[in-house]
Design a protein around this motif. Sequence first.
Motif, PDB file in Angstrom:
ATOM      1  N   GLU A 324       0.861  -1.281   0.022  1.00 56.98           N
ATOM      2  CA  GLU A 324      -0.006   0.084   0.184  1.00 56.98           C
ATOM      3  C   GLU A 324       0.872   1.079  -0.065  1.00 56.98           C
ATOM      4  OE1 GLU A 324      -0.363  -2.625   1.991  1.00 56.98           O
ATOM      5  OE2 GLU A 324      -2.234  -3.224   0.952  1.00 56.98           O
ATOM      6  N   GLU A 325       1.760   1.108   0.775  1.00 52.51           N
ATOM      7  CA  GLU A 325       2.750   2.503   0.753  1.00 52.51           C
ATOM      8  C   GLU A 325       3.695   2.725  -0.482  1.00 52.51           C
ATOM      9  OE1 GLU A 325       6.825   4.120   3.337  1.00 52.51           O
ATOM     10  OE2 GLU A 325       6.044   1.898   3.481  1.00 52.51           O
ATOM     11  N   LEU A 326       3.848   1.550  -1.078  1.00 51.63           N
ATOM     12  CA  LEU A 326       4.559   1.678  -2.225  1.00 51.63           C
ATOM     13  C   LEU A 326       3.802   2.295  -3.358  1.00 51.63           C
ATOM     14  CD1 LEU A 326       7.302   0.291  -3.688  1.00 51.63           C
ATOM     15  CD2 LEU A 326       5.640  -1.212  -4.803  1.00 51.63           C
ATOM     16  N   CYS A 327       2.429   1.786  -3.269  1.00 48.77           N
ATOM     17  CA  CYS A 327       1.422   2.470  -4.348  1.00 48.77           C
ATOM     18  C   CYS A 327       1.387   3.872  -4.057  1.00 48.77           C
ATOM     19  CB  CYS A 327       0.275   1.580  -4.184  1.00 48.77           C
ATOM     20  SG  CYS A 327       0.239   0.001  -4.910  1.00 48.77           S
ATOM     21  N   ARG A 328       1.209   4.364  -2.779  1.00 54.05           N
ATOM     22  CA  ARG A 328       1.148   5.637  -2.544  1.00 54.05           C
ATOM     23  C   ARG A 328       2.470   6.433  -2.823  1.00 54.05           C
ATOM     24  NH1 ARG A 328      -0.482   4.646   2.215  1.00 54.05           N
ATOM     25  NH2 ARG A 328       1.669   4.941   3.474  1.00 54.05           N
ATOM     26  N   LYS A 329       3.537   5.927  -2.716  1.00 55.75           N
ATOM     27  CA  LYS A 329       4.738   6.758  -3.135  1.00 55.75           C
ATOM     28  C   LYS A 329       4.965   6.541  -4.730  1.00 55.75           C
ATOM     29  CE  LYS A 329       7.806   6.061   0.961  1.00 55.75           C
ATOM     30  NZ  LYS A 329       9.060   5.380   1.290  1.00 55.75           N
ATOM     31  N   LEU A 330       4.295   5.852  -5.326  1.00 54.42           N
ATOM     32  CA  LEU A 330       4.402   5.939  -6.823  1.00 54.42           C
ATOM     33  C   LEU A 330       3.287   6.941  -7.568  1.00 54.42           C
ATOM     34  CD1 LEU A 330       5.348   2.210  -7.671  1.00 54.42           C
ATOM     35  CD2 LEU A 330       6.621   4.112  -8.227  1.00 54.42           C
ATOM     36  N   PHE A 333       4.443   9.835  -9.637  1.00 58.52           N
ATOM     37  CA  PHE A 333       4.823   9.643 -10.750  1.00 58.52           C
ATOM     38  C   PHE A 333       3.849   9.320 -11.898  1.00 58.52           C
ATOM     39  CE2 PHE A 333       8.259   8.111  -7.736  1.00 58.52           C
ATOM     40  CZ  PHE A 333       9.279   8.905  -8.360  1.00 58.52           C
ATOM     41  N   GLY A 334       2.851   9.648 -11.546  1.00 59.47           N
ATOM     42  CA  GLY A 334       1.354   9.458 -12.305  1.00 59.47           C
ATOM     43  C   GLY A 334       0.810   8.079 -12.340  1.00 59.47           C
ATOM     44  N   ILE A 335       1.379   7.320 -11.673  1.00 58.84           N
ATOM     45  CA  ILE A 335       0.740   5.963 -11.521  1.00 58.84           C
ATOM     46  C   ILE A 335      -0.442   5.890 -10.480  1.00 58.84           C
ATOM     47  CG2 ILE A 335       1.023   3.469 -10.997  1.00 58.84           C
ATOM     48  CD1 ILE A 335       3.362   4.157 -12.465  1.00 58.84           C
ATOM     49  N   PRO A 336      -1.647   5.670 -11.248  1.00 56.64           N
ATOM     50  CA  PRO A 336      -2.867   5.716 -10.219  1.00 56.64           C
ATOM     51  C   PRO A 336      -2.881   4.502  -9.147  1.00 56.64           C
ATOM     52  CG  PRO A 336      -3.328   5.281 -12.563  1.00 56.64           C
ATOM     53  CD  PRO A 336      -2.103   5.105 -12.508  1.00 56.64           C
ATOM     54  N   GLU A 337      -2.931   5.110  -7.826  1.00 55.06           N
ATOM     55  CA  GLU A 337      -2.570   4.565  -6.608  1.00 55.06           C
ATOM     56  C   GLU A 337      -3.532   3.083  -6.477  1.00 55.06           C
ATOM     57  OE1 GLU A 337      -2.532   6.980  -3.231  1.00 55.06           O
ATOM     58  OE2 GLU A 337      -2.828   5.118  -1.977  1.00 55.06           O
ATOM     59  N   GLN A 338      -4.802   3.484  -6.733  1.00 54.76           N
ATOM     60  CA  GLN A 338      -5.642   2.330  -6.486  1.00 54.76           C
ATOM     61  C   GLN A 338      -5.686   1.208  -7.695  1.00 54.76           C
ATOM     62  OE1 GLN A 338      -7.834   2.338  -3.850  1.00 54.76           O
ATOM     63  NE2 GLN A 338      -7.040   4.360  -3.358  1.00 54.76           N
ATOM     64  N   ARG A 339      -5.314   1.477  -8.677  1.00 52.24           N
ATOM     65  CA  ARG A 339      -5.191   0.791  -9.662  1.00 52.24           C
ATOM     66  C   ARG A 339      -4.168  -0.248  -9.509  1.00 52.24           C
ATOM     67  NH1 ARG A 339      -5.587  -2.667 -12.555  1.00 52.24           N
ATOM     68  NH2 ARG A 339      -5.736  -3.039 -14.770  1.00 52.24           N
ATOM     69  N   LEU A 340      -2.987   0.289  -9.118  1.00 46.16           N
ATOM     70  CA  LEU A 340      -1.639  -0.318  -9.042  1.00 46.16           C
ATOM     71  C   LEU A 340      -1.860  -1.334  -7.890  1.00 46.16           C
ATOM     72  CD1 LEU A 340       1.157  -1.068  -9.804  1.00 46.16           C
ATOM     73  CD2 LEU A 340       1.861   0.953  -8.204  1.00 46.16           C
ATOM     74  N   CYS A 341      -2.324  -1.015  -6.758  1.00 46.32           N
ATOM     75  CA  CYS A 341      -2.722  -1.690  -5.485  1.00 46.32           C
ATOM     76  C   CYS A 341      -3.622  -2.941  -5.959  1.00 46.32           C
ATOM     77  CB  CYS A 341      -3.527  -0.866  -4.596  1.00 46.32           C
ATOM     78  SG  CYS A 341      -2.670  -1.001  -3.005  1.00 46.32           S
ATOM     79  N   ARG A 342      -4.620  -2.759  -6.910  1.00 45.26           N
ATOM     80  CA  ARG A 342      -5.422  -3.913  -7.176  1.00 45.26           C
ATOM     81  C   ARG A 342      -4.656  -4.820  -7.991  1.00 45.26           C
ATOM     82  NH1 ARG A 342      -9.206  -0.339  -8.714  1.00 45.26           N
ATOM     83  NH2 ARG A 342      -8.955  -0.544 -10.912  1.00 45.26           N
ATOM     84  N   GLU A 343      -3.745  -4.264  -8.972  1.00 45.79           N
ATOM     85  CA  GLU A 343      -2.928  -5.042  -9.727  1.00 45.79           C
ATOM     86  C   GLU A 343      -2.127  -6.009  -9.116  1.00 45.79           C
ATOM     87  OE1 GLU A 343      -3.825  -4.669 -12.796  1.00 45.79           O
ATOM     88  OE2 GLU A 343      -2.055  -5.586 -14.165  1.00 45.79           O
ATOM     89  N   ILE A 344      -1.223  -5.372  -8.068  1.00 48.35           N
ATOM     90  CA  ILE A 344      -0.488  -6.149  -7.274  1.00 48.35           C
ATOM     91  C   ILE A 344      -0.988  -7.156  -6.349  1.00 48.35           C
ATOM     92  CG2 ILE A 344       1.742  -6.078  -5.568  1.00 48.35           C
ATOM     93  CD1 ILE A 344       2.292  -3.201  -6.771  1.00 48.35           C
TER      94      ILE A 344
END
Length: 482
Positions: A324-330, A333-344
């Motif tokens: 969760e923290e990783l997604c927030r920190k990304l 850089f323009g990476i959608p936080e929720q989308r990335l969290c779901r993906e991982i």
Amino acid sequence: MADRSEKRVIVCGGGLSGLTAAVTALESGVPVTLLEKGPELGGNTALSGGMIWTFAEYEKARAAIPDGDPVLQWLVCDTIDEARTWLASQGVILGPHQVCHEGIGRGRQMQPPQAIAVLADRFGSLGGDLHLETALDSLILRNGSIHGVQVARGDRVEDEHARAVVLTTGGFQGNPELLSRYVIRDPDNLFLRSNPWSTGDGFLAATQVGASVSRGLDNFYGHALAAPPARFSKLQFRDVSQHYGQQSIAVNLHGERFADESDGNTEDTLNQRLAHQPQGKGFYIIDQELMACDEPHASGIVTRVIVERARVAGAPVVVAATIEELCRKLSPFGIPEQRLCREITEFNRMIESGQADELKPARRRHRKSLCRAPFHAVGVKASITFTMGGLQIDERARVLRRTAGSSPSAAIPPARAFSETDALSIAIGQEYRQTAIAGLYAAGCDTGNISHFEYMGGLAPALATGRVAGRSAAGFIKKVFG
Ligand SMILES: Cc1cc2nc3c(=O)[nH]c(=O)nc-3n(C[C@H](O)[C@H](O)[C@H](O)COP(=O)(O)OP(=O)(O)OC[C@H]3O[C@@H](n4cnc5c(N)ncnc54)[C@H](O)[C@@H]3O)c2cc1C
């Protein structure tokens, strides 16, 4: 450069394929002029890791690269041992045979600067005529036969006559116009991980006189590099190549996985797919298990060292104690936080429940979830080292003509009996419906479709085809002049 008799071979390009062709032709007793566009010899060969590897067996190459040219793949596999032995006999120091690329490859290590220096010395001592900062511009063709080249030297263009020319200019990766025509809509998606001089001069000169081009023009070799704002010199290309990508979760700037990361025999397959993502950029996300792993990658370097080199070069490298923290920190850089969290989270869940095949895209190898903190995300950008497509040559390295409508008598007869497999004989039967351009040869990355999406090595094909081209060109000169 003083013009001289046509009774010579002109080799255009002074990397491994060109130096090999040039020394081989000199050893056959034919005068050779070597033209090099850059201020020094070496091209990509000088920047390379020096591992002269290819598939240990032709059948394995065919299984891994079924869309590549079977004749040329056979040529590389069949002649590489002889070619490496020849290279060692010149004084190039080669390490012992090594198994590589997850057991499917076999290679020997050279030190590129030593190899180039040895071949250059040998070229000089055999009476070779070297011209640096002199570039092939176009080919002189008369009555269907090569009669020389036009060369560019500074502002001047001059004719240089020769009845045999070998093209070894190293591919067209340095030419954005050719890249956008054949490889990728937006060449800005690619870092150039190559010498700057390989801009398709051999390809353009040969196609202007009617040469055939190979299949697979849109395929290329490279590795994802440390992403901007990272800065590095060409001597650091290998240091900032992110070889561990196949074991990562690779996401694009939308936070989506876009490929089976584990596909292919090296990370270059993933790199080709990354190139077609927005801006050619993404993040390779890994956990502590991979960071702590002492198993080196194909480059001989472990993951944590590669990541550290990316960080030092200035690439975005984010570290976090939780996903969760990783997604927030990304997200900056323009990476959608929720989308990335779901993906991982979905990736981890499917891997842990044994459903990796159901993932979209599926994950066929390296099936490990990201579970051990801390987690790292490294910003990466796709790169191009050389174009896999190029000029169509035959097994004697003769450049073939685009039109196949030749009379049977003009068709190329088989040079030798290839009886290894039915598939090969059939393929060769098809090749012979084309004709050769008399006196024109190509080798190394100017040839096409030895690798096709999957990589068959760069130095081994350059060495093997360089040997053949040098022998063929010298043989042609002897035939013409008696
Ligand atoms: C960072 C890096 C690491 C690599 N590591 C490996 C490895 O470990 N193993 C492996 O198998 N492969 C590796 N490769 C790939 C390998 O280096 C190439 O496939 C190989 O060197 C190609 O040889 P070549 O002779 O075709 O081209 P090059 O070595 O690039 O030579 C082409 C030459 O042609 C010259 N030229 C261009 N245009 C003209 C012109 N118009 N007239 C005259 N000269 C011209 C160029 O200046 C250059 O000197 C690596 C490449 C890079 C960049």
